[in-house]
Design a protein around this motif. Structure first.
Motif, PDB file in Angstrom:
ATOM      1  N   GLY A   8     -17.802 126.987 -64.623  1.00 51.68           N
ATOM      2  CA  GLY A   8     -17.903 125.583 -65.003  1.00 51.68           C
ATOM      3  C   GLY A   8     -18.240 125.352 -66.460  1.00 51.68           C
ATOM      4  O   GLY A   8     -18.363 124.210 -66.887  1.00 51.68           O
ATOM      5  N   SER A   9     -18.394 126.419 -67.235  1.00 54.17           N
ATOM      6  CA  SER A   9     -18.770 126.263 -68.649  1.00 54.17           C
ATOM      7  C   SER A   9     -17.556 126.417 -69.565  1.00 54.17           C
ATOM      8  O   SER A   9     -16.460 126.771 -69.122  1.00 54.17           O
ATOM      9  N   HIS A  10     -17.772 126.177 -70.856  1.00 54.24           N
ATOM     10  CA  HIS A  10     -16.727 126.255 -71.876  1.00 54.24           C
ATOM     11  C   HIS A  10     -17.384 126.624 -73.215  1.00 54.24           C
ATOM     12  O   HIS A  10     -18.604 126.641 -73.334  1.00 54.24           O
ATOM     13  N   LEU A  11     -16.559 126.916 -74.218  1.00 54.45           N
ATOM     14  CA  LEU A  11     -17.078 127.229 -75.549  1.00 54.45           C
ATOM     15  C   LEU A  11     -17.748 125.982 -76.131  1.00 54.45           C
ATOM     16  O   LEU A  11     -17.151 124.900 -76.174  1.00 54.45           O
ATOM     17  N   CYS A  12     -19.007 126.110 -76.579  1.00 59.51           N
ATOM     18  CA  CYS A  12     -19.721 124.979 -77.193  1.00 59.51           C
ATOM     19  C   CYS A  12     -19.102 124.643 -78.548  1.00 59.51           C
ATOM     20  O   CYS A  12     -18.557 125.505 -79.242  1.00 59.51           O
ATOM     21  N   HIS A  13     -19.237 123.368 -78.967  1.00 56.59           N
ATOM     22  CA  HIS A  13     -19.043 123.060 -80.382  1.00 56.59           C
ATOM     23  C   HIS A  13     -20.428 122.774 -80.965  1.00 56.59           C
ATOM     24  O   HIS A  13     -21.409 122.579 -80.219  1.00 56.59           O
ATOM     25  N   VAL A  14     -20.534 122.755 -82.282  1.00 58.56           N
ATOM     26  CA  VAL A  14     -21.825 122.752 -82.972  1.00 58.56           C
ATOM     27  C   VAL A  14     -22.736 121.613 -82.521  1.00 58.56           C
ATOM     28  O   VAL A  14     -23.887 121.836 -82.105  1.00 58.56           O
ATOM     29  N   SER A  15     -22.245 120.382 -82.595  1.00 59.64           N
ATOM     30  CA  SER A  15     -23.084 119.246 -82.238  1.00 59.64           C
ATOM     31  C   SER A  15     -23.509 119.315 -80.775  1.00 59.64           C
ATOM     32  O   SER A  15     -24.662 119.044 -80.425  1.00 59.64           O
ATOM     33  N   GLU A  16     -22.581 119.705 -79.902  1.00 61.95           N
ATOM     34  CA  GLU A  16     -22.873 119.823 -78.478  1.00 61.95           C
ATOM     35  C   GLU A  16     -23.983 120.857 -78.234  1.00 61.95           C
ATOM     36  O   GLU A  16     -24.915 120.610 -77.462  1.00 61.95           O
ATOM     37  N   CYS A  42     -11.309 130.232 -86.817  1.00 63.98           N
ATOM     38  CA  CYS A  42     -10.278 131.281 -86.707  1.00 63.98           C
ATOM     39  C   CYS A  42      -8.903 130.686 -86.399  1.00 63.98           C
ATOM     40  O   CYS A  42      -8.139 131.232 -85.597  1.00 63.98           O
ATOM     41  N   GLN A  43      -8.630 129.535 -87.070  1.00 67.35           N
ATOM     42  CA  GLN A  43      -7.378 128.814 -86.846  1.00 67.35           C
ATOM     43  C   GLN A  43      -7.122 128.648 -85.346  1.00 67.35           C
ATOM     44  O   GLN A  43      -6.132 129.101 -84.781  1.00 67.35           O
ATOM     45  N   ASN A  44      -8.073 127.958 -84.731  1.00 65.45           N
ATOM     46  CA  ASN A  44      -8.051 127.724 -83.285  1.00 65.45           C
ATOM     47  C   ASN A  44      -8.062 129.022 -82.490  1.00 65.45           C
ATOM     48  O   ASN A  44      -7.396 129.160 -81.467  1.00 65.45           O
ATOM     49  N   TRP A  45      -8.853 129.982 -82.989  1.00 69.40           N
ATOM     50  CA  TRP A  45      -9.137 131.230 -82.289  1.00 69.40           C
ATOM     51  C   TRP A  45      -7.868 132.033 -81.992  1.00 69.40           C
ATOM     52  O   TRP A  45      -7.736 132.628 -80.917  1.00 69.40           O
ATOM     53  N   ILE A  78     -20.330 112.726 -82.704  1.00 75.17           N
ATOM     54  CA  ILE A  78     -19.713 113.898 -83.335  1.00 75.17           C
ATOM     55  C   ILE A  78     -18.956 114.669 -82.258  1.00 75.17           C
ATOM     56  O   ILE A  78     -19.525 115.017 -81.222  1.00 75.17           O
ATOM     57  N   GLY A  79     -17.654 114.942 -82.492  1.00 75.27           N
ATOM     58  CA  GLY A  79     -16.836 115.628 -81.492  1.00 75.27           C
ATOM     59  C   GLY A  79     -16.397 117.015 -81.928  1.00 75.27           C
ATOM     60  O   GLY A  79     -16.711 117.483 -83.029  1.00 75.27           O
ATOM     61  N   ARG A  80     -15.642 117.675 -81.055  1.00 75.06           N
ATOM     62  CA  ARG A  80     -15.131 119.013 -81.338  1.00 75.06           C
ATOM     63  C   ARG A  80     -13.991 118.925 -82.363  1.00 75.06           C
ATOM     64  O   ARG A  80     -13.057 118.140 -82.202  1.00 75.06           O
ATOM     65  N   TYR A  81     -14.042 119.756 -83.421  1.00 73.65           N
ATOM     66  CA  TYR A  81     -12.940 119.810 -84.386  1.00 73.65           C
ATOM     67  C   TYR A  81     -11.902 120.772 -83.834  1.00 73.65           C
ATOM     68  O   TYR A  81     -12.197 121.943 -83.567  1.00 73.65           O
ATOM     69  N   THR A  82     -10.662 120.291 -83.663  1.00 71.00           N
ATOM     70  CA  THR A  82      -9.632 121.108 -83.019  1.00 71.00           C
ATOM     71  C   THR A  82      -8.444 121.399 -83.936  1.00 71.00           C
ATOM     72  O   THR A  82      -7.392 121.853 -83.476  1.00 71.00           O
TER      73      THR A  82
END
Length: 384
Positions: free
Chosen positions: A294-302, A352-355, A340-344
């Motif tokens: 149920g988890s995902h990669l965090c973004h900084v603000s989150e 890493c250019q969207n990993w 503040i949202g996730r930068y995509t």
């Protein structure tokens, strides 16, 4: 009877005829044959026999007379001794329970107890974040401003008030606590907001509101370099009776703790590592979901809005950049605010250019946000 008489007469005549002339009796002739016995006469009634001592021999008893009337009942005899107790018989089947009786009348109300100490304010229902700001209290034990990271400050609050974390300045003022701050001040995180005119982050310690978030950059004049520096040349923010001020990070103060509910939850750092060239952002989310369902990669603000007390790995952990839309996209690594949202985008210096390409990517460390070469193998920071 007549025949007997006649027989006797004949015999007498014969006897007379056979006598001598001189009258003498002749020689008796031979005895004649005995005649047949006559019939037996009836038995006479028994007579009484007198014995020498004058007693009387009784005859046979006569027939039994009729039974006489019953005599009166005799007196009850004494009770005999009790006999030995017999063996216990087998237990009979258990009977069914009786019907429940009617409820009795209610007893009198007891005396009212003393009112307990008021607990910390609970979460605001479906409202989260700074809009539901709540103050928990000040820790009892003073610490320096450099315990080793923001997670250590959160941990100090959680130990004093379960579920709490280090307040940031705007959050504290939004909670509007009625508790007097200590005269020497209590450690508190700086707050920040976006200047919509130029999309820059402004550090503010004088503004309260739901759009003002926690400032998480390495601000050496406000938060003791993310609470890692305990020296006299660095300062940190404190809340005192006269408002927000600063103190040298090598001094000790108690900590201001808030129990504001946040939607963002930290799941953990993955136990296995990956390079930043995972095959796309979905692959990074998959790595988190595999480690923590149920988890995902965090973004900084989150990540910073989870208020986690978990210390990042020594080498850091991969994390997505955050951004804010205004006149242009501003890549943010210093502010944790609700807008503040996730930068995509394909940011070659941040994700890493969207990993998917071996450039550089953002990582979270105990001292804040940094970067690492995308070929480096690191754990991932995962949120729910």
């Amino acid at each position: 009877m007549d025949s007997f008489v006649r027989l006797a007469a004949v015999v007498l005549a014969l006897l007379v005829g056979c006598g001598h002339e001189d009258g003498t009796e002749g020689t008796p002739g031979p005895q004649g044959e005995q005649g047949p016995a006559g019939p037996q006469g009836p038995v006479g009634p028994p007579g009484q026999v007198t014995v020498l001592d004058g007693g009387v021999i009784e005859g046979p008893p006569g027939p039994q007379g009729p039974e006489g009337p019953a005599g009166p009942m005799g007196a009850t005899g004494a009770m005999g001794a009790m006999g030995a107790m017999g063996a216990t018989g087998p237990m009979g089947p258990m009977g069914t329970g009786g019907a429940t009786g009617a409820q009795g009348p209610a007893g009198p109300a007891g005396a009212q107890g003393a009112q307990g100490v008021a607990g910390a304010q609970g979460p605001g229902g479906s409202i989260y974040g700074e809009e539901a700001a709540a103050f928990a209290g000040f820790t009892a034990t003073p610490i320096t401003g450099g315990p080793g990271g923001r997670d250590k400050m959160h941990a100090a609050c959680a130990a004093a008030f379960s579920g709490s974390h280090l307040c940031h300045a705007s959050e504290y003022d939004d909670a509007a606590p009625a508790t007097q701050p200590p005269a020497s001040g209590a450690w508190i995180d700086e707050s920040g907001s976006i200047d919509t005119g130029d999309s820059e982050v402004d550090v503010v310690g004088i503004l309260a509101g739901p759009n003002v978030g926690r400032y998480v950059g390495q601000l050496d004049t406000g938060n003791c370099e993310n609470w890692t520096a305990a020296s006299s040349g660095v300062s940190g923010a404190t809340i005192a009776t006269n408002g927000i001020t600063t103190a040298q990070c090598n001094t000790t103060h108690v900590v201001a703790c808030c129990s504001t509910p946040f939607r963002e939850k930290f799941a953990g750092f993955t136990p296995t590592s990956s390079t930043g060239v995972a095959g796309g952002r979905y692959a990074m989310h998959t790595l988190c979901g595999t480690a923590f369902p149920g988890s995902h990669l965090c973004h900084v603000s989150e990540f910073y809005r989870t208020q986690t007390a978990t210390t990042p790995p020594a080498g850091g952990a991969w994390i997505d950049e955050s951004g804010y839309p205004a006149n242009e996209i501003y890549v943010n690594a210093v502010l944790a605010a609700r807008d503040i949202g996730r930068y995509t985008g394909q940011l070659d210096t941040g994700n890493c250019q969207n990993w998917s390409t071996a450039t550089s990517g953002a990582i979270v460390t105990a001292s804040g946000i940094s970067t690492a070469t995308c070929t480096t193998s690191l754990p991932l920071a995962c949120c729910k």
